[in-house]
Design a protein around this motif. Structure first.
Motif, PDB file in Angstrom:
ATOM      1  N   ALA A   1       0.823  -1.210   0.000  1.00 55.71           N
ATOM      2  CA  ALA A   1       0.000   0.000   0.000  1.00 55.71           C
ATOM      3  C   ALA A   1       0.858   1.261   0.000  1.00 55.71           C
ATOM      4  O   ALA A   1       0.437   2.295  -0.518  1.00 55.71           O
ATOM      5  CB  ALA A   1      -0.938  -0.002   1.208  1.00 55.71           C
ATOM      6  N   TYR A   2       2.050   1.200   0.562  1.00 57.95           N
ATOM      7  CA  TYR A   2       2.950   2.351   0.545  1.00 57.95           C
ATOM      8  C   TYR A   2       3.283   2.730  -0.887  1.00 57.95           C
ATOM      9  O   TYR A   2       3.453   3.901  -1.222  1.00 57.95           O
ATOM     10  CB  TYR A   2       4.227   2.009   1.309  1.00 57.95           C
ATOM     11  N   ASN A   3       3.347   1.737  -1.751  1.00 59.16           N
ATOM     12  CA  ASN A   3       3.670   1.979  -3.153  1.00 59.16           C
ATOM     13  C   ASN A   3       2.459   2.367  -3.981  1.00 59.16           C
ATOM     14  O   ASN A   3       2.487   3.340  -4.731  1.00 59.16           O
ATOM     15  CB  ASN A   3       4.333   0.734  -3.756  1.00 59.16           C
ATOM     16  N   SER A   4       1.372   1.629  -3.857  1.00 62.28           N
ATOM     17  CA  SER A   4       0.259   1.804  -4.790  1.00 62.28           C
ATOM     18  C   SER A   4      -0.969   2.462  -4.182  1.00 62.28           C
ATOM     19  O   SER A   4      -1.917   2.771  -4.900  1.00 62.28           O
ATOM     20  CB  SER A   4      -0.151   0.445  -5.364  1.00 62.28           C
ATOM     21  N   GLY A   5      -0.965   2.671  -2.861  1.00 62.48           N
ATOM     22  CA  GLY A   5      -2.139   3.218  -2.194  1.00 62.48           C
ATOM     23  C   GLY A   5      -3.023   2.104  -1.660  1.00 62.48           C
ATOM     24  O   GLY A   5      -3.099   1.011  -2.237  1.00 62.48           O
ATOM     25  N   PRO A   6      -3.712   2.341  -0.556  1.00 59.77           N
ATOM     26  CA  PRO A   6      -4.538   1.292   0.058  1.00 59.77           C
ATOM     27  C   PRO A   6      -5.712   0.853  -0.804  1.00 59.77           C
ATOM     28  O   PRO A   6      -6.174  -0.272  -0.685  1.00 59.77           O
ATOM     29  CB  PRO A   6      -5.018   1.930   1.365  1.00 59.77           C
ATOM     30  N   GLY A   7      -6.197   1.730  -1.685  1.00 62.13           N
ATOM     31  CA  GLY A   7      -7.319   1.342  -2.536  1.00 62.13           C
ATOM     32  C   GLY A   7      -6.976   0.192  -3.457  1.00 62.13           C
ATOM     33  O   GLY A   7      -7.764  -0.743  -3.628  1.00 62.13           O
ATOM     34  N   ASN A   8      -5.788   0.226  -4.049  1.00 66.01           N
ATOM     35  CA  ASN A   8      -5.384  -0.851  -4.955  1.00 66.01           C
ATOM     36  C   ASN A   8      -5.150  -2.154  -4.205  1.00 66.01           C
ATOM     37  O   ASN A   8      -5.438  -3.238  -4.725  1.00 66.01           O
ATOM     38  CB  ASN A   8      -4.122  -0.442  -5.719  1.00 66.01           C
ATOM     39  N   VAL A   9      -4.636  -2.072  -2.997  1.00 65.74           N
ATOM     40  CA  VAL A   9      -4.449  -3.288  -2.204  1.00 65.74           C
ATOM     41  C   VAL A   9      -5.805  -3.862  -1.804  1.00 65.74           C
ATOM     42  O   VAL A   9      -6.019  -5.078  -1.846  1.00 65.74           O
ATOM     43  CB  VAL A   9      -3.590  -2.996  -0.955  1.00 65.74           C
ATOM     44  N   ALA A  10      -6.727  -2.988  -1.430  1.00 70.02           N
ATOM     45  CA  ALA A  10      -8.068  -3.461  -1.075  1.00 70.02           C
ATOM     46  C   ALA A  10      -8.750  -4.133  -2.264  1.00 70.02           C
ATOM     47  O   ALA A  10      -9.409  -5.161  -2.107  1.00 70.02           O
ATOM     48  CB  ALA A  10      -8.913  -2.293  -0.574  1.00 70.02           C
ATOM     49  N   LYS A  11      -8.587  -3.563  -3.443  1.00 74.44           N
ATOM     50  CA  LYS A  11      -9.163  -4.181  -4.649  1.00 74.44           C
ATOM     51  C   LYS A  11      -8.551  -5.551  -4.899  1.00 74.44           C
ATOM     52  O   LYS A  11      -9.256  -6.493  -5.270  1.00 74.44           O
ATOM     53  CB  LYS A  11      -8.934  -3.290  -5.862  1.00 74.44           C
ATOM     54  N   ALA A  12      -7.220  -5.644  -4.723  1.00 69.60           N
ATOM     55  CA  ALA A  12      -6.552  -6.925  -4.955  1.00 69.60           C
ATOM     56  C   ALA A  12      -7.051  -7.980  -3.978  1.00 69.60           C
ATOM     57  O   ALA A  12      -7.245  -9.150  -4.348  1.00 69.60           O
ATOM     58  CB  ALA A  12      -5.037  -6.747  -4.832  1.00 69.60           C
ATOM     59  N   ILE A  13      -7.277  -7.586  -2.734  1.00 71.12           N
ATOM     60  CA  ILE A  13      -7.816  -8.522  -1.737  1.00 71.12           C
ATOM     61  C   ILE A  13      -9.198  -9.008  -2.169  1.00 71.12           C
ATOM     62  O   ILE A  13      -9.507 -10.203  -2.129  1.00 71.12           O
ATOM     63  CB  ILE A  13      -7.886  -7.847  -0.352  1.00 71.12           C
ATOM     64  N   LYS A  14     -10.027  -8.087  -2.599  1.00 74.61           N
ATOM     65  CA  LYS A  14     -11.377  -8.447  -3.009  1.00 74.61           C
ATOM     66  C   LYS A  14     -11.364  -9.361  -4.232  1.00 74.61           C
ATOM     67  O   LYS A  14     -12.061 -10.374  -4.284  1.00 74.61           O
ATOM     68  CB  LYS A  14     -12.173  -7.181  -3.297  1.00 74.61           C
ATOM     69  N   ARG A  15     -10.542  -9.018  -5.224  1.00 70.93           N
ATOM     70  CA  ARG A  15     -10.493  -9.800  -6.464  1.00 70.93           C
ATOM     71  C   ARG A  15      -9.884 -11.187  -6.247  1.00 70.93           C
ATOM     72  O   ARG A  15     -10.149 -12.105  -7.021  1.00 70.93           O
ATOM     73  CB  ARG A  15      -9.704  -9.034  -7.516  1.00 70.93           C
ATOM     74  N   SER A  16      -9.046 -11.313  -5.209  1.00 71.52           N
ATOM     75  CA  SER A  16      -8.431 -12.619  -4.933  1.00 71.52           C
ATOM     76  C   SER A  16      -9.379 -13.559  -4.197  1.00 71.52           C
ATOM     77  O   SER A  16      -9.043 -14.711  -3.966  1.00 71.52           O
ATOM     78  CB  SER A  16      -7.162 -12.427  -4.094  1.00 71.52           C
ATOM     79  N   GLY A  17     -10.534 -13.039  -3.833  1.00 69.89           N
ATOM     80  CA  GLY A  17     -11.483 -13.862  -3.076  1.00 69.89           C
ATOM     81  C   GLY A  17     -11.348 -13.672  -1.580  1.00 69.89           C
ATOM     82  O   GLY A  17     -11.851 -14.494  -0.805  1.00 69.89           O
ATOM     83  N   GLY A  18     -10.664 -12.620  -1.168  1.00 71.02           N
ATOM     84  CA  GLY A  18     -10.562 -12.327   0.254  1.00 71.02           C
ATOM     85  C   GLY A  18      -9.245 -12.701   0.896  1.00 71.02           C
ATOM     86  O   GLY A  18      -9.086 -12.554   2.107  1.00 71.02           O
ATOM     87  N   TYR A  19      -8.287 -13.191   0.100  1.00 71.27           N
ATOM     88  CA  TYR A  19      -6.981 -13.529   0.680  1.00 71.27           C
ATOM     89  C   TYR A  19      -6.306 -12.270   1.208  1.00 71.27           C
ATOM     90  O   TYR A  19      -6.446 -11.190   0.638  1.00 71.27           O
ATOM     91  CB  TYR A  19      -6.076 -14.178  -0.374  1.00 71.27           C
ATOM     92  N   ARG A  20      -5.535 -12.439   2.285  1.00 71.67           N
ATOM     93  CA  ARG A  20      -4.823 -11.305   2.868  1.00 71.67           C
ATOM     94  C   ARG A  20      -3.322 -11.602   2.981  1.00 71.67           C
ATOM     95  O   ARG A  20      -2.617 -11.045   3.822  1.00 71.67           O
ATOM     96  CB  ARG A  20      -5.410 -10.960   4.243  1.00 71.67           C
ATOM     97  N   ASN A  21      -2.835 -12.474   2.106  1.00 69.96           N
ATOM     98  CA  ASN A  21      -1.426 -12.794   2.006  1.00 69.96           C
ATOM     99  C   ASN A  21      -0.901 -12.160   0.712  1.00 69.96           C
ATOM    100  O   ASN A  21      -1.526 -12.291  -0.339  1.00 69.96           O
ATOM    101  CB  ASN A  21      -1.226 -14.311   1.985  1.00 69.96           C
ATOM    102  N   TYR A  22       0.235 -11.488   0.800  1.00 69.06           N
ATOM    103  CA  TYR A  22       0.740 -10.762  -0.363  1.00 69.06           C
ATOM    104  C   TYR A  22       0.872 -11.645  -1.591  1.00 69.06           C
ATOM    105  O   TYR A  22       0.456 -11.268  -2.697  1.00 69.06           O
ATOM    106  CB  TYR A  22       2.106 -10.125  -0.045  1.00 69.06           C
ATOM    107  N   TRP A  23       1.454 -12.830  -1.443  1.00 70.39           N
ATOM    108  CA  TRP A  23       1.694 -13.674  -2.611  1.00 70.39           C
ATOM    109  C   TRP A  23       0.384 -14.143  -3.246  1.00 70.39           C
ATOM    110  O   TRP A  23       0.321 -14.386  -4.446  1.00 70.39           O
ATOM    111  CB  TRP A  23       2.574 -14.864  -2.227  1.00 70.39           C
TER     112      TRP A  23
END
Length: 421
Positions: free
Chosen positions: A218-240
């Protein structure tokens, strides 16, 4: 209710400490995951990148590494796995083995090994100071490696989009974290002040995500993009697990951080011998000045090299320390030379007065721009003209004012954050 929570999230959690009276972390996190919230956050932060020349190189190497065979470096996969596991047991980051990370590490060893001795000498100066403030904010000490990915430990680094300093703060974000910019001083380039601001920002990101890897992304891309990635991954909260859904730059960014951590942790194993540091942070001290002076004037009367004074005082953009009523501007010097400055202080100020009397043009006027300017569009104005007037880019003005086109109306009010004078 959704809009109210989002407003608090943006002004409190993202750009300052979270007020104690706010709802719990779970509510803040939940507020991130609606389509409405994500779209609004992304519209504000999508272009606010934290980039540096080193990072651009790192990104290229990572993308290149993912497409090619593993470089011919003497480091077996088995040994790398064992070493990464040892690091993983003592850090809150998820730095487990992956083929991508192996390629990145070996690419760094093959193509960038010669740069590390000088980089490690800079680290010997900056890292103890970083660790002091990281510890105060209860942030993992390994986060010090982020400044290498961001700026290659260059406090005057500037990215193509205006991010500045060791921690690559954009102007508006720097202002939110109390980093002031004036015609003489850019506190984003002040190692201590910028480090404190970075710690506050990282702490806020951890409050949102509860995970240091995600805070890093999130420091790099902003928390919005990280939140979207979490949602699109099906709710995973692991970076990989969410990495395939992150912007390409961020997908490269975190492995660059992991690779840097590995190379510093195992520098001896790879014959990375640091150069001797020119000076260490604890060997310096600050003295408050009583009159505007230049680095050259201090150097002439103290015999301290101008280059060393510049290295120790990177926030002064013009090589001049201004004296301003109500401000406590200081000069950082080697501790062993502090008494030399004090003994010659009056002579330094006299030299400054003599030089000022000989100068054909007066020094630039001191302007402090820690707040936005509200500009009213006049007849004949266009974005390029306004951008040149304030030393900013057209795309910045569009982003600050959420403009989709370059069309202007007479009387329209624009928010401007000047960067130069």
């Amino acid at each position: 209710m959704k809009k109210i929570v989002l407003l608090v999230l943006f002004t409190g959690s993202l750009f300052g400490q979270v007020p104690e009276e706010l709802p719990g972390k779970e509510i803040l996190q939940a507020a991130l995951f609606s389509d409405y919230d994500i779209a609004l956050i992304d519209s504000l932060l999508l272009e606010t990148k934290y980039r540096s020349p080193l990072y651009e190189t790192a990104s290229y190497l990572i993308e290149d590494a993912e497409k090619k065979e593993v470089p011919s470096v003497v480091l077996s996969t088995e040994v790398l796995k064992e070493r990464l596991e040892k690091i993983n047991t003592k850090t809150p980051f998820n730095i487990g083995y992956s083929p991508v990370l192996e390629r990145v590490i070996k690419s760094y060893l093959k193509y960038r090994k010669r740069y590390y001795p000088a980089l490690m000498a800079k680290a010997a100066y900056y890292f103890p100071m970083f660790e002091k403030y990281l510890d105060q904010y209860d942030i993992p000490l390994e986060m010090k490696y982020l400044a290498i990915v961001e700026s290659a430990l260059n406090p005057t680094a500037k990215s193509g989009v205006g991010a500045t300093g060791l921690w690559q703060f954009m102007y508006p974000t720097g202002v939110q974290y109390k980093l002031k910019v004036s015609s003489y001083v850019d506190e984003r380039q002040d190692p201590v002040r910028a480090t404190i601001a970075a710690c506050a920002y990282l702490s806020d990101l951890y409050t949102i995500f509860g995970d240091w890897d995600l805070a890093l992304a999130a420091y790099n891309s902003g928390p919005g993009n990280v939140a979207k990635a979490i949602k699109r991954s099906g709710g995973y909260r692991n970076y990989w697990n969410i990495r395939p859904f992150l912007p390409k730059e961020t997908a490269s960014y975190v492995p660059a951080f992991y690779a840097t951590m590995y190379l510093f942790e195992y520098q001896t194993a790879h014959d990375l011998v640091p150069e001797a540091p020119q000076i260490r942070f604890f060997e310096t001290d600050t003295i408050q000045i009583k009159q505007t002076v230049s680095f050259d004037q201090v150097s002439e009367k103290t015999a301290i090299s101008s280059a060393l004074i510049q290295f120790l005082n990177p926030s002064y953009k013009l090589g001049i320390i201004p004296f301003v009523a109500g401000k406590d501007y200081t000069i950082r010097l080697p501790r062993k030379n502090s008494f030399t400055f004090i003994e010659n202080e009056m002579a330094i100020y006299e030299l400054a007065r003599e030089d000022a009397a000989k100068r054909e043009k007066p020094l630039p006027k001191y302007f402090e721009m820690d707040k936005r300017i509200r500009y009213t569009v006049r007849n004949g104005d266009f974005l390029g003209k306004i951008a040149n007037k304030f030393g900013v880019r057209v795309r910045d003005i569009k982003r600050w004012n959420r403009m989709k086109t370059t069309r202007l109306k007479i009387g329209q009010r624009l928010s401007i954050y000047p960067r130069k004078f």
